[in-house]
Motif scaffolding. Structure first.
Motif, PDB file in Angstrom:
ATOM      1  N   GLN A   8      -5.810   2.198 -10.893  1.00 13.49           N
ATOM      2  CA  GLN A   8      -5.379   2.268  -9.495  1.00 13.49           C
ATOM      3  C   GLN A   8      -5.262   3.705  -8.991  1.00 13.49           C
ATOM      4  N   GLU A   9      -5.428   4.668  -9.880  1.00 11.63           N
ATOM      5  CA  GLU A   9      -5.315   6.075  -9.501  1.00 11.63           C
ATOM      6  C   GLU A   9      -6.332   6.442  -8.414  1.00 11.63           C
ATOM      7  N   PHE A  33      -1.270   4.367  -1.026  1.00 14.00           N
ATOM      8  CA  PHE A  33      -2.552   3.923  -1.566  1.00 14.00           C
ATOM      9  C   PHE A  33      -3.516   3.612  -0.422  1.00 14.00           C
ATOM     10  N   PHE A  88      -7.006   4.893  -5.873  1.00 17.47           N
ATOM     11  CA  PHE A  88      -6.523   4.493  -4.553  1.00 17.47           C
ATOM     12  C   PHE A  88      -5.360   5.356  -4.060  1.00 17.47           C
ATOM     13  N   VAL A  89      -4.867   6.268  -4.900  1.00 13.25           N
ATOM     14  CA  VAL A  89      -3.747   7.120  -4.498  1.00 13.25           C
ATOM     15  C   VAL A  89      -4.245   8.177  -3.521  1.00 13.25           C
ATOM     16  N   ASP A 127       0.824  -1.210   0.000  1.00 10.06           N
ATOM     17  CA  ASP A 127       0.000   0.000   0.000  1.00 10.06           C
ATOM     18  C   ASP A 127       0.857   1.258   0.000  1.00 10.06           C
TER      19      ASP A 127
END
Length: 435
Positions: free
Chosen positions: A207-208, A227, A210-211, A187
């Motif tokens: 996945q952006e 993340f 989760f940033v 993470d």
């Protein structure tokens, strides 16, 4: 040698131990791969000096290894901490076969201690052999650099001793675990790159979402991304933001999490010797970012791959001692394992007597710094034993590198040697409590 045996027996026989029973109590045999490794050892047992397969200590004191033992026990019982292991070397380590066996064991043997993958380098993008347990891919064209052979003025190597460079304005990199029983999620991601201002934006595709945070450290040359969820793969785009033709240099990726356990960083470069890592400008800087609790040196084959007349044991000792001091400068409590190189033939035909001279140096430094030795030279049968290992399908035709089967046997032996250390110190601890 007499002094060696005396010190070794003095240290270990103070607390007698039934090795096999104690080691088996510490080993988890759930994974079929470990059973297969044990089977391979049994088939080749005539080649192996099992009495030599233990971590040897040449001083009555070994406070750093006592400290590591105590931290291991707390980690196992409380599941409240991480331990950071490093193992550096040359091509034996770059292949990451026997080191990955050890990593797999350490991250799966104790329930709830998954650890993290730690530091990896995209060797495949540098056009050299990549470990089979992970993969980086990219449609871009990269230039690869190794500190063994390439030292351009604009590349300042870090801990990994390698770099990749791309001058494109849009760069795509993908990561995934491959053939591996252990696939710790992450993470946090740390990307080691150019120092100074970072001229790239990063996008993580799907996945952006989760940033949650991105931090650039210009002085230490890395970017860290946090993340919200744990992930096991990576899709990243680097988009250049400057109007000039700034290139992206990458020195490694570090996959991090908040899970307790051991991080096992295997760092190896084909052809590397002690002099290679000593010449890496940012080796010490990078090591200080995540100080080691355990540090294994598996360097020496390349240092001594020359004629008997050309090898300088004093220089080898000077280099090894300097490396030991670097590690202890970062963490004075670090447990250091000095491994004796395997037997090999020089130029495929000359028995290499330099390994025996290296072993003497290693013993001297282990005693001086109260650290441990894993004598693989002795384990495989000492001088000329590489011929027997080659005849039995465990070494390659160069009489330097092992076959996959040979590396797996080496990995299983290292696991057992480490477990013997834990069992021995556990027995010592019980005796102390009784008193």
């Amino acid at each position: 040698m007499a002094k060696l045996l005396f010190i070794f027996l003095f240290f270990f026989l103070k607390t007698p131990l039934n090795w096999s029973q104690s080691v088996n109590d510490l080993r988890n045999y759930k994974h079929p791969e470990f059973a297969q490794l044990d089977s391979g050892i049994r088939e080749k047992k005539s080649l192996i000096n099992f009495d030599c397969n233990q971590l040897a200590f040449f001083s009555e004191k070994s406070n750093n290894w006592l400290y590591l033992y105590a931290e291991m026990q707390k980690m196992i019982s409380k599941k409240d901490r991480k331990l950071n292991f490093y193992h550096i070397g040359g091509s034996h380590i770059q292949a990451d076969i026997y080191t990955h066996d050890f990593r797999t064991f350490l991250q799966s043997n104790w329930p709830g201690l998954n650890g993290e993958r730690g530091l990896v380098f995209p060797f495949g993008l540098a056009s050299t052999n990549n470990p089979s347990n992970y993969n980086f891919s990219s449609p871009n064209k990269w230039a690869g650099f190794r500190s063994v052979t390439n030292r351009p003025e604009d590349i300042q190597y870090g801990l990994t001793g390698a770099a990749i460079k791309c001058s494109d304005s849009l760069i795509v990199v993908n990561f995934k675990h491959m053939r591996s029983l252990v696939k710790p999620p992450f993470d946090r991601l740390r990307i080691y790159h150019n120092t100074g201002e970072f001229h790239f934006d990063m996008n993580f595709g799907e996945q952006e979402l989760f940033v949650i945070e991105t931090h650039h450290n210009a002085d230490l040359g890395y970017s860290e991304i946090r993340f919200s969820d744990k992930m096991d793969s990576l899709d990243i785009q680097f988009i250049r933001t400057s109007i000039d033709s700034s290139s992206l240099e990458i020195f490694g990726f570090e996959f991090l999490n908040n899970l307790p356990g051991i991080t096992y960083n295997a760092i190896g470069i084909n052809g590397a010797g002690l002099y290679t890592y000593l010449g890496n400008e940012h080796f010490l800087r990078d090591l200080k970012i995540h100080p080691p609790d355990f540090f294994a040196f598996s360097l020496g084959t390349n240092d001594a791959y020359t004629s008997y007349e050309n090898f300088n044991p004093l220089k080898y000792k000077e280099n090894l001692e300097e490396m030991i001091k670097l590690v202890l400068d970062v963490n004075p409590k670090c447990a250091i394992l000095l491994t004796v190189p395997n037997d090999c033939l020089y130029n495929k035909k000359y028995i290499n007597k330099n390994t025996e001279r290296q072993r003497e140096v290693i013993y001297q430094l282990a005693e001086k710094y109260e650290q441990a030795v894993w004598d693989f030279y002795g384990i495989m049968g000492e001088l000329g034993s590489s011929k027997s290992w080659k005849e039995n399908g465990l070494m390659q035709a160069d009489y330097v590198h092992f076959t996959a089967a040979g590396y797996h046997i080496k990995g299983s032996l290292l696991i057992d040697a480490f477990l013997k250390y834990l069992a021995q110190f556990e027995n010592m601890n019980k005796n102390i409590k009784r008193k």
